[in-house]
Design a protein around this motif. Sequence first.
Motif, PDB file in Angstrom:
ATOM      1  N   ILE A  91      -5.573  -0.973   4.399  1.00  0.00           N
ATOM      2  CA  ILE A  91      -4.858  -1.660   3.330  1.00  0.00           C
ATOM      3  C   ILE A  91      -5.834  -2.590   2.601  1.00  0.00           C
ATOM      4  O   ILE A  91      -6.799  -3.078   3.192  1.00  0.00           O
ATOM      5  CB  ILE A  91      -3.663  -2.468   3.884  1.00  0.00           C
TER       6      ILE A  91
ATOM      7  N   LYS B 190       5.063   2.617  11.013  1.00  0.00           N
ATOM      8  CA  LYS B 190       5.922   2.105   9.939  1.00  0.00           C
ATOM      9  C   LYS B 190       5.172   1.058   9.126  1.00  0.00           C
ATOM     10  O   LYS B 190       4.478   0.203   9.682  1.00  0.00           O
ATOM     11  CB  LYS B 190       7.194   1.478  10.538  1.00  0.00           C
ATOM     12  N   TRP B 191       5.306   1.145   7.817  1.00  0.00           N
ATOM     13  CA  TRP B 191       4.785   0.121   6.910  1.00  0.00           C
ATOM     14  C   TRP B 191       5.906  -0.845   6.553  1.00  0.00           C
ATOM     15  O   TRP B 191       7.024  -0.420   6.241  1.00  0.00           O
ATOM     16  CB  TRP B 191       4.242   0.748   5.620  1.00  0.00           C
TER      17      TRP B 191
ATOM     18  N   GLU C  55       2.808   6.811   6.723  1.00  0.00           N
ATOM     19  CA  GLU C  55       3.344   6.714   8.075  1.00  0.00           C
ATOM     20  C   GLU C  55       3.181   8.062   8.769  1.00  0.00           C
ATOM     21  O   GLU C  55       3.290   9.115   8.150  1.00  0.00           O
ATOM     22  CB  GLU C  55       4.829   6.329   8.026  1.00  0.00           C
TER      23      GLU C  55
ATOM     24  N   VAL D 104      -2.384   0.853  -0.209  1.00  0.00           N
ATOM     25  CA  VAL D 104      -2.124   1.283   1.161  1.00  0.00           C
ATOM     26  C   VAL D 104      -2.746   2.668   1.299  1.00  0.00           C
ATOM     27  O   VAL D 104      -2.381   3.583   0.562  1.00  0.00           O
ATOM     28  CB  VAL D 104      -0.607   1.329   1.456  1.00  0.00           C
TER      29      VAL D 104
ATOM     30  N   ILE E 228      -0.043   5.180  12.594  1.00  0.00           N
ATOM     31  CA  ILE E 228       0.790   4.264  11.811  1.00  0.00           C
ATOM     32  C   ILE E 228       2.236   4.721  11.912  1.00  0.00           C
ATOM     33  O   ILE E 228       2.593   5.799  11.437  1.00  0.00           O
ATOM     34  CB  ILE E 228       0.328   4.213  10.343  1.00  0.00           C
TER      35      ILE E 228
ATOM     36  N   CYS F 117       2.498  -3.821   9.388  1.00  0.00           N
ATOM     37  CA  CYS F 117       2.793  -2.471   9.842  1.00  0.00           C
ATOM     38  C   CYS F 117       2.903  -2.441  11.356  1.00  0.00           C
ATOM     39  O   CYS F 117       2.496  -3.379  12.037  1.00  0.00           O
ATOM     40  CB  CYS F 117       1.732  -1.467   9.372  1.00  0.00           C
TER      41      CYS F 117
ATOM     42  N   GLN G 268       4.342  -2.629   0.737  1.00  0.00           N
ATOM     43  CA  GLN G 268       3.897  -1.592  -0.176  1.00  0.00           C
ATOM     44  C   GLN G 268       3.070  -2.249  -1.277  1.00  0.00           C
ATOM     45  O   GLN G 268       3.106  -3.478  -1.443  1.00  0.00           O
ATOM     46  CB  GLN G 268       5.095  -0.856  -0.781  1.00  0.00           C
TER      47      GLN G 268
END
Length: 479
Positions: free
Chosen positions: A80, A27-28, A69, A65, A25, A43, A31
């Motif tokens: 998620i 980047k998200w 990251e 979540v 992962i 993401c 949130q």
Amino acid sequence: MTATEQRFREFKMPDVGEGLTEAEILKWYVQPGDTVTDGQVICEVETAKAAVELPCPYDGVVQAVHFDEGVTVDVGTSIIVVDTNPGAGPAEAPAAQAAPAAEAEEEAEPQGRQAVLVGYGAAPSSTKRRARKAQPGAGASAAGQEPAAAAVQAELNGHAGAAVPSAPAPAAPSLPTAERPLAKPPVRKLAKDLGIDLATVTPTGPDGVITREDVHAAASATAPAAEAPAPAPAAAVATGGSEAVRARETRIPIKGVRKATAQAMVNSAFTAPHVTEFITVDVTRTMKLVQELKQDPDMAGLRVNPLLLVAKALLVAIKRNPEINAAWDEENQEIVRKDYVNLGIAAATPRGLIVPNIKDAEAKTLPQLAAALGELVATAREGKTAPGDMAGGTVTITNVGVFGVDTGTPILNPGESAILAFGAVKLQPWVHKGKVKPRQVTTLALSFDHRLVDGELGSKVLADIAAILEHPKRLITWA
């Protein structure tokens, strides 16, 4: 599927490539508490082949979540949870799946903290063992239990000496429990390496999370009081085993695209017997043609450069020598000749070397080839190349000239039989029409799999490419 499961939908890490088993992962974009819609990118993940954006398949509100990251997650693991009916009121969401970070934690610590880091749930006991997947209710605090149950739980957690009320009280008091300092696994390891007790560190991160800076600050504060460390043995310094030496090194995890590329290159180098041939050629006429094409209305808005004509020259050479556009099938003991050319272009990206390819490049006109090359390069630089764009290549060009390099001995892309290195174009003295004149010159190198490409075939292909670049009108007469 229960009503709760129908409402709280888990989105699992998909296989975004071809048989991949994990993804990191990067980047998200959402949130917990954010509203999401079907098809919205939630993401970005990196596989062993490329960086890919994942869209959400549900409408609703993000409930949880599960991973931070930078965490690598197995395909099929829930990442998620989306509440698809947030207007229905409070409901108990399904238990979150334990993250690999929690499984890596060797020592369980007391429960009772106020917040839980994503992917780092509370440990169920103080026994030294690897944590298993979280069970429903495993993260509940003992403070909310009945006194008797709390006492039993305290004893199990190693707090048999904790005070428990001996007389009835109007309200059941909370059992005092030690709070576990909030910190991510890498920060805990840093503290352990530096000999810092996290309980003594003042957190500055969100929700009271201890950061790396907090640990370093604590270490700096205690340094004057500590005894001066003994000099590291010379042998330890020489071998890099001393902490002083490691402090001057930067260690980068080998994963994702770089890991896959390294393995592919090792396999290629030790599987296919490589042969590389070189030729130096006067490309002055080709460079003039590039300038003329830039002014051509049919090429307006397209990226026109020497690489475009090198690519076209290679495609013409393959048409004249189709045997080189093939692959060695070891399992079936066959040479597989391709009647199409998926032209790969090696591209250096921050995540490592990738080789996306232009499908059916031999069928494209020069403007179409220019458009495809421009799109391929732009997509690669943005890190958006899809795994499918890197599959099925038949021959590759690596443009080492952009780095000012004259030439090299490129390694074959796995599954291909040839790769062409295009060196820097430089002004050099050259014999032209019986006189020494300054001409624009480059060196080409062709590596090929000697199991199916002999010296004659490889030499013909390289000579044809050079002849076209020296006299680009052959793009018309030979095509």
